[in-house]
Design a protein around this motif. Structure first.
Motif, PDB file in Angstrom:
ATOM      1  N   ASP A  67       0.837  -1.200   0.000  1.00 48.21           N
ATOM      2  CA  ASP A  67       0.000   0.000   0.000  1.00 48.21           C
ATOM      3  C   ASP A  67       0.875   1.254   0.000  1.00 48.21           C
ATOM      4  N   GLY A  68       0.337   2.320  -0.575  1.00 47.47           N
ATOM      5  CA  GLY A  68       1.100   3.570  -0.588  1.00 47.47           C
ATOM      6  C   GLY A  68       0.597   4.506  -1.657  1.00 47.47           C
ATOM      7  N   THR A  69       1.417   5.482  -2.006  1.00 43.55           N
ATOM      8  CA  THR A  69       1.084   6.479  -3.019  1.00 43.55           C
ATOM      9  C   THR A  69       1.934   6.234  -4.259  1.00 43.55           C
ATOM     10  N   TYR A  70       1.264   6.201  -5.412  1.00 41.57           N
ATOM     11  CA  TYR A  70       1.938   5.895  -6.675  1.00 41.57           C
ATOM     12  C   TYR A  70       1.482   6.875  -7.743  1.00 41.57           C
ATOM     13  N   ASP A  71       2.133   6.777  -8.904  1.00 41.98           N
ATOM     14  CA  ASP A  71       1.810   7.630 -10.044  1.00 41.98           C
ATOM     15  C   ASP A  71       1.129   6.797 -11.122  1.00 41.98           C
ATOM     16  N   LEU A  72       0.106   7.384 -11.749  1.00 42.91           N
ATOM     17  CA  LEU A  72      -0.527   6.779 -12.913  1.00 42.91           C
ATOM     18  C   LEU A  72      -0.842   7.878 -13.907  1.00 42.91           C
ATOM     19  N   GLY A  73      -0.149   7.861 -15.035  1.00 44.02           N
ATOM     20  CA  GLY A  73      -0.389   8.869 -16.061  1.00 44.02           C
ATOM     21  C   GLY A  73      -0.148  10.287 -15.583  1.00 44.02           C
ATOM     22  N   GLY A  74       0.814  10.451 -14.670  1.00 40.78           N
ATOM     23  CA  GLY A  74       1.133  11.773 -14.157  1.00 40.78           C
ATOM     24  C   GLY A  74       0.229  12.239 -13.037  1.00 40.78           C
ATOM     25  N   GLN A  75      -0.649  11.361 -12.539  1.00 40.51           N
ATOM     26  CA  GLN A  75      -1.545  11.718 -11.456  1.00 40.51           C
ATOM     27  C   GLN A  75      -1.282  10.839 -10.238  1.00 40.51           C
ATOM     28  N   GLU A  76      -1.449  11.407  -9.043  1.00 41.15           N
ATOM     29  CA  GLU A  76      -1.174  10.678  -7.811  1.00 41.15           C
ATOM     30  C   GLU A  76      -2.308   9.710  -7.494  1.00 41.15           C
ATOM     31  N   VAL A  77      -1.935   8.487  -7.158  1.00 42.98           N
ATOM     32  CA  VAL A  77      -2.902   7.432  -6.851  1.00 42.98           C
ATOM     33  C   VAL A  77      -2.591   6.866  -5.476  1.00 42.98           C
ATOM     34  N   THR A  78      -3.629   6.697  -4.670  1.00 43.74           N
ATOM     35  CA  THR A  78      -3.475   6.091  -3.352  1.00 43.74           C
ATOM     36  C   THR A  78      -3.971   4.652  -3.402  1.00 43.74           C
ATOM     37  N   VAL A  79      -3.147   3.735  -2.911  1.00 46.24           N
ATOM     38  CA  VAL A  79      -3.480   2.307  -2.930  1.00 46.24           C
ATOM     39  C   VAL A  79      -3.678   1.805  -1.510  1.00 46.24           C
ATOM     40  N   LYS A  80      -4.845   1.208  -1.272  1.00 45.58           N
ATOM     41  CA  LYS A  80      -5.133   0.536  -0.007  1.00 45.58           C
ATOM     42  C   LYS A  80      -5.748  -0.818  -0.325  1.00 45.58           C
ATOM     43  N   GLY A  81      -5.013  -1.873  -0.050  1.00 42.29           N
ATOM     44  CA  GLY A  81      -5.492  -3.202  -0.395  1.00 42.29           C
ATOM     45  C   GLY A  81      -5.643  -3.358  -1.889  1.00 42.29           C
ATOM     46  N   SER A  82      -6.846  -3.729  -2.333  1.00 42.66           N
ATOM     47  CA  SER A  82      -7.100  -3.924  -3.764  1.00 42.66           C
ATOM     48  C   SER A  82      -7.629  -2.682  -4.452  1.00 42.66           C
ATOM     49  N   LEU A  83      -7.748  -1.584  -3.715  1.00 44.62           N
ATOM     50  CA  LEU A  83      -8.353  -0.373  -4.256  1.00 44.62           C
ATOM     51  C   LEU A  83      -7.313   0.705  -4.525  1.00 44.62           C
ATOM     52  N   ALA A  84      -7.344   1.241  -5.744  1.00 43.54           N
ATOM     53  CA  ALA A  84      -6.464   2.349  -6.135  1.00 43.54           C
ATOM     54  C   ALA A  84      -7.338   3.511  -6.587  1.00 43.54           C
ATOM     55  N   THR A  85      -7.150   4.689  -5.977  1.00 44.16           N
ATOM     56  CA  THR A  85      -8.012   5.830  -6.290  1.00 44.16           C
ATOM     57  C   THR A  85      -7.215   7.119  -6.470  1.00 44.16           C
ATOM     58  N   LEU A  86      -7.781   8.027  -7.290  1.00 46.66           N
ATOM     59  CA  LEU A  86      -7.282   9.390  -7.370  1.00 46.66           C
ATOM     60  C   LEU A  86      -7.752  10.157  -6.136  1.00 46.66           C
ATOM     61  N   SER A  87      -7.301  11.387  -5.997  1.00 46.62           N
ATOM     62  CA  SER A  87      -7.652  12.188  -4.833  1.00 46.62           C
ATOM     63  C   SER A  87      -9.145  12.462  -4.732  1.00 46.62           C
ATOM     64  N   ASP A  88      -9.856  12.443  -5.888  1.00 43.49           N
ATOM     65  CA  ASP A  88     -11.302  12.694  -5.866  1.00 43.49           C
ATOM     66  C   ASP A  88     -12.113  11.418  -5.694  1.00 43.49           C
ATOM     67  N   GLY A  89     -11.432  10.291  -5.462  1.00 43.87           N
ATOM     68  CA  GLY A  89     -12.120   9.027  -5.244  1.00 43.87           C
ATOM     69  C   GLY A  89     -12.309   8.184  -6.485  1.00 43.87           C
ATOM     70  N   THR A  90     -11.932   8.701  -7.671  1.00 48.38           N
ATOM     71  CA  THR A  90     -12.059   7.933  -8.914  1.00 48.38           C
ATOM     72  C   THR A  90     -11.179   6.689  -8.869  1.00 48.38           C
ATOM     73  N   ILE A  91     -11.758   5.528  -9.215  1.00 48.41           N
ATOM     74  CA  ILE A  91     -10.961   4.307  -9.282  1.00 48.41           C
ATOM     75  C   ILE A  91      -9.927   4.461 -10.390  1.00 48.41           C
ATOM     76  N   ALA A  92      -8.684   4.127 -10.089  1.00 45.01           N
ATOM     77  CA  ALA A  92      -7.571   4.383 -11.017  1.00 45.01           C
ATOM     78  C   ALA A  92      -6.822   3.101 -11.324  1.00 45.01           C
ATOM     79  N   GLY A  93      -7.384   2.270 -12.184  1.00 43.89           N
ATOM     80  CA  GLY A  93      -6.707   1.030 -12.517  1.00 43.89           C
ATOM     81  C   GLY A  93      -6.775   0.043 -11.364  1.00 43.89           C
ATOM     82  N   SER A  94      -6.184  -1.124 -11.571  1.00 37.91           N
ATOM     83  CA  SER A  94      -6.206  -2.160 -10.540  1.00 37.91           C
ATOM     84  C   SER A  94      -4.792  -2.418 -10.033  1.00 37.91           C
ATOM     85  N   VAL A  95      -4.712  -3.190  -8.968  1.00 38.71           N
ATOM     86  CA  VAL A  95      -3.411  -3.622  -8.452  1.00 38.71           C
ATOM     87  C   VAL A  95      -3.358  -5.146  -8.412  1.00 38.71           C
TER      88      VAL A  95
END
Length: 380
Positions: free
Chosen positions: A283-311
């Motif tokens: 878990d942690g903070t990652y980059d996707l397409g130049g945008q910050e993504v937060t990963v917790k378990g199986s969920l990856a989201t942008l700051s506005d809560g948008t699902i951002a790909g899978s892990v």
């Protein structure tokens, strides 16, 4: 002298989508017939697969990265990290995906992909171009700054930069120039409808021009509604349309996955992982397409809560579909190993255990855990 390897006593996946007791014969890096195997000289290796399923290696045609690396890093080092991890998971061939970026950045990625190969990683079979020809309203985790109208000229320049390695390009069919783009390019590459607000009629027109796929169906598109069936209804009504779905347990409810199988059948569903660089990581903070993504378990989201790909990698998606979504194993294997290959024009060499194809093979135990992985005839 040939290197000979046969896998005996396993439940072997057949091209018709069934399992049957059988033997797989390998000579060097290809699967061969029993007659060719018996006629060849060479040292023999025998693997007893009793109690195990013998399936083709999986092919992920749409994912972005894993193990801290991303296709859009645009380096051979990133591609190697991706290819090695995917092979270790039983995903033996790949077409990683770009994101919505400037043409300059996409060109850099294409140049890195042009001559890339990795002997100890999954077969690098091309690129999946996700964006920039999409709808701003359904951009999802794509970067709005770089969205633009569909352009055959741009696609041709990128194809030149990667020596024709782009196998799939996505487009929102309601956007400027989209229908012309589909008409001009669908004979040469796989065109998938994606990140779209299009209605049923617009999608049916796109399919009539040669589009043949829905990108991560249900996600970044209008829902199936009884008065407005949208892209999903149009895809279901078009026999030539395949539909990608992400079975990570986050993107789609199990009931919606089962509904997709009733609408499309297991010949037209493609399992993808759509994984980002956090796959295989903590878990942690990652980059996707130049945008910050937060990963917790199986969920990856942008700051506005948008699902951002899978892990979740494709093998785990396939297992999840069987164990938690009630999809039959034979159907799941078709969707993760057979249909992706057919969609992107790799059927001659991949996707089944038929003589003549690469010996990319995975053995699964009865719990669907990976027991062995064979890549081009060599156990890894």
């Amino acid at each position: 002298m040939a290197a000979k390897h046969k896998i005996i006593n396993g439940k072997v996946f057949a091209e018709d989508g069934s399992f049957a007791d059988g033997t797989v014969y390998i000579q060097n890096e290809r699967i061969v017939s029993k007659e060719a195997y018996d006629a060849a000289d060479g040292d023999e290796t025998v693997t007893d697969a009793a109690g195990k399923y013998v399936i083709p290696g999986l092919t992920d045609i749409h994912f972005h990265g894993c193990m801290g690396s991303d296709c859009c890093d645009g380096t051979a080092e990133a591609f190697r990290t991706i290819a090695r991890y995917e092979l270790s998971q039983g995903v033996t061939s790949i077409t990683p995906a770009t994101m919505t970026f400037s043409e300059e950045t996409l060109t850099k990625i294409c140049e890195a992909a042009k001559d890339f190969s990795c002997e100890d990683g999954a077969d690098f079979c091309g690129l999946y171009m996700e964006g920039p020809f999409i709808s701003i309203a359904k951009k999802g985790a794509q970067n709005e700054r770089y969205i633009q109208p569909a352009s055959t000229q741009m696609l041709q320049r990128l194809q030149k930069a990667c020596n024709g390695k782009i196998r799939t390009a996505v487009v929102a069919p309601e956007t400027e120039g989209a229908m012309e783009f589909i008409e001009q390019n669908s004979r040469n590459i796989n065109i998938s409808l994606a990140h779209t607000t299009a209605d049923y009629d617009t999608c049916m027109e796109a399919f009539s021009h040669g589009a043949s796929q829905l990108t991560h169906m249900y996600n970044a598109m209008p829902p199936l509604n009884h008065r407005a069936p949208g892209p999903i209804g149009a895809g279901a009504d078009t026999d030539t349309c395949m539909a990608e779905i992400i079975c990570d347990g986050v993107h789609i409810h199990p009931a919606a996955v089962r509904a997709a199988f009733r609408l499309f059948g297991d010949d037209r569903i493609i399992f993808i992982s759509d994984s980002m660089r956090a796959a295989g990581m903590s878990d942690g903070t990652y980059d996707l397409g130049g945008q910050e993504v937060t990963v917790k378990g199986s969920l990856a989201t942008l700051s506005d809560g948008t699902i951002a790909g899978s892990v979740t990698n494709l093998m785990d998606c396939m297992k999840n579909a069987v164990l938690n979504m009630k999809i039959p194993l034979a159907s799941a294997v078709k969707c993760a190993a057979v249909n992706p290959v057919k969609a992107v024009g790799l059927w001659e060499d991949y996707g089944s255990l038929t003589p003549g194809k690469y010996a990319n093979i995975v053995l699964l135990n009865e719990n669907l855990d990976t027991d062995r992985i064979i890549h081009r005839g060599m156990e890894i």
